[in-house]
Design an enzyme around this catalytic site. Structure first.
Site, PDB file in Angstrom:
ATOM      1  N   HIS A   1       2.312 -10.432  -9.449  1.00 35.24           N
ATOM      2  CA  HIS A   1       3.678 -10.688  -9.546  1.00 35.24           C
ATOM      3  C   HIS A   1       4.619  -9.483  -8.740  1.00 35.24           C
ATOM      4  CE1 HIS A   1       7.684 -11.961 -11.189  1.00 35.24           C
ATOM      5  NE2 HIS A   1       7.786 -10.762 -11.504  1.00 35.24           N
ATOM      6  N   SER A   2       4.244  -8.426  -9.154  1.00 39.53           N
ATOM      7  CA  SER A   2       4.829  -7.020  -8.367  1.00 39.53           C
ATOM      8  C   SER A   2       3.801  -6.042  -8.518  1.00 39.53           C
ATOM      9  CB  SER A   2       6.206  -6.847  -9.047  1.00 39.53           C
ATOM     10  OG  SER A   2       5.959  -6.235 -10.272  1.00 39.53           O
TER      11      SER A   2
ATOM     12  N   SER B   1      18.144  -8.659  -9.677  1.00 41.43           N
ATOM     13  CA  SER B   1      17.085  -8.784 -10.608  1.00 41.43           C
ATOM     14  C   SER B   1      16.824  -9.808 -11.548  1.00 41.43           C
ATOM     15  CB  SER B   1      16.727  -7.420 -11.047  1.00 41.43           C
ATOM     16  OG  SER B   1      16.404  -6.357 -10.101  1.00 41.43           O
TER      17      SER B   1
ATOM     18  N   GLU C   1       0.925  -1.302  -0.104  1.00 34.36           N
ATOM     19  CA  GLU C   1      -0.022  -0.030  -0.008  1.00 34.36           C
ATOM     20  C   GLU C   1       0.964   1.256  -0.036  1.00 34.36           C
ATOM     21  OE1 GLU C   1      -2.304  -0.669   3.407  1.00 34.36           O
ATOM     22  OE2 GLU C   1      -3.886  -1.763   2.329  1.00 34.36           O
TER      23      GLU C   1
END
Length: 418
Positions: free
Chosen positions: A309-310, A182, A96
């Site tokens: 996923h993200s 990443s 959030e």
């Protein structure tokens, strides 16, 4: 030789071959152990049975077989649950906060928390962890504080990564948790190298990766090196159904990822990734074997990614809402495990409410503290890139200094350390 003698010899040879059929047909070629066949057929995926999936608890949190229950003390059992819950609450608040523009990026672990906590509980603190980017629970279980998680996501002055990584790319030398990268699967051959160096020390390396990473070339190189060099590494696959927006049925046609382990000559386990006790048992067995035999193990944990996923993803565009709700309602890992603890008298509604209340307060406090802290001095971006700073980097740093001296009022330099 007469005709009669010739026929007698052939009959005797035939009888000898039949009597020793198994022995004569086991062939030791340099590249394989095999046997002859006299029927030409394809070896198809359906020629082999599916790899079975190990579980301890049913969907209602009840033991399927009493002897499968791990012998863990009550304190550890409760710690496993509280860490699963804290991870979910931290994910909710930090997700959030990204939507509010307070951090740039975030990834949740909804539906996969049993994988983190079950495996972490089975490891020793000195074992090395190579994560992908959705194993924050392992670091949480090892003692990484909520404030440290928040500081990393903000990239402030107390971020041990010095603000050089994206949020959720955690790392901690203190907790033997190698900093996340990443690109998919780059950690896999690195983990094998570390495991090779640890042979004979009773330590193991665990390397987490997703079903999508299993499709990368680095994964196959890592599997082969680990098997042939006999390294004490546990490859732990989170098969959660999707590689971002690509479902597994578009990634491969075989029986999941587990068969890749046996194909490369590794001992393999497939486990219910939504059953924290099953994950614990599988990881413990794998760790014991890897440390004792100095050989690799592949674990495939079948689970489901409930969240996006993200924060850069909208999973409603590629999977139906009903599918997500089914996995959330029926087999959600922390729900199932809570039922188990309640059946044993180790958890109740009062403890649940207290945990939620205290955890939310702690995370919000960490969030406020993280926002107050300044970021690293801007010159930090030029450090730790090379052991000795080359001329072109020094020139870039000097050009940046001159630019800020001339136009510094246009930048929020008061948010950075002097």
């Amino acid at each position: 030789m007469s005709l009669r003698s010739s026929l007698l010899f052939k009959r005797m040879l035939s009888e000898f071959k039949n009597a020793n059929r198994n022995y004569s047909e086991i062939l030791q070629f340099p590249g394989a152990q095999t046997s002859w066949t006299y029927k030409l057929n394809f070896t198809e995926p359906s020629s082999f049975p599916a790899v079975p999936t190990y579980r301890v608890l049913d969907n209602e949190g009840k033991l399927i077989e009493a002897e499968s229950e791990p012998q863990l003390d009550e304190q550890t059992l409760v710690k496993m649950y509280t860490n699963m819950s804290i991870l979910n609450l931290m994910d909710k608040i930090l997700y959030e906060s990204q939507r509010q523009g307070r951090i740039s990026f975030y990834m949740t672990s909804y539906g996969e928390e049993a994988i983190h906590i079950g495996s972490a509980a089975a490891l020793l603190q000195e074992d090395f962890v190579y994560g992908q980017y959705r194993e924050a629970g392992v670091l949480l279980y090892r003692g990484f504080s909520l404030q440290q998680f928040v500081d990393q996501c903000y990239g402030n002055k107390d971020d041990k990564g010095k603000g050089k990584q994206m949020p959720v790319h955690y790392g901690s030398q203190q907790h033997n948790y190698v900093t996340i990268s990443s690109p998919l699967s780059t950690q896999m051959p690195q983990a094998v190298g570390s495991a090779f160096a640890m042979k004979g020390t009773n330590k193991v390396v665990i390397c987490y990766f997703g079903d999508g990473s299993a499709s990368e070339g680095d994964a196959h190189a890592a599997f082969n090196f680990a098997a042939t060099l006999e390294c004490p590494v546990i490859f732990f696959c989170r098969n959660n159904g999707y590689a971002i927006s690509t479902p597994v049925n578009e990634q491969y046609r075989g029986d999941g990822v587990a068969f890749k382990g046996t194909a490369y000559g590794m001992n393999t386990i497939r486990v219910d990734g939504n059953d924290v006790l099953a994950v614990y048992q599988a990881t413990k067995l794998a760790r014991d074997f890897a440390s004792r035999e100095n050989k690799p193990v592949l674990i495939e944990a079948l689970t489901y990614r409930v969240g996006d996923h993200s924060t850069s993803d909208d999973s409603s565009s590629y999977r139906p809402k009903e599918e997500v709700l089914r996995w959330t309602d029926q087999v959600y890992p922390s729900k199932r495990y809570r039922l188990y603890l309640e059946n044993r008298g180790l958890w109740n509604e009062e403890k649940e409410n207290s945990l939620v209340r205290e955890t939310q307060k702690s995370i919000l406090t960490a969030l406020k503290e993280g926002e107050k802290k300044k970021k690293h001095k801007w010159t930090e971006m030029y450090g730790d890139v090379y052991k000795f700073m080359p001329l072109h980097i020094r020139q870039q740093q000097e050009a940046m200094k001159e630019h800020l001296e001339a136009y510094g009022e246009h930048y929020p330099l008061n948010s950075f350390e002097k």
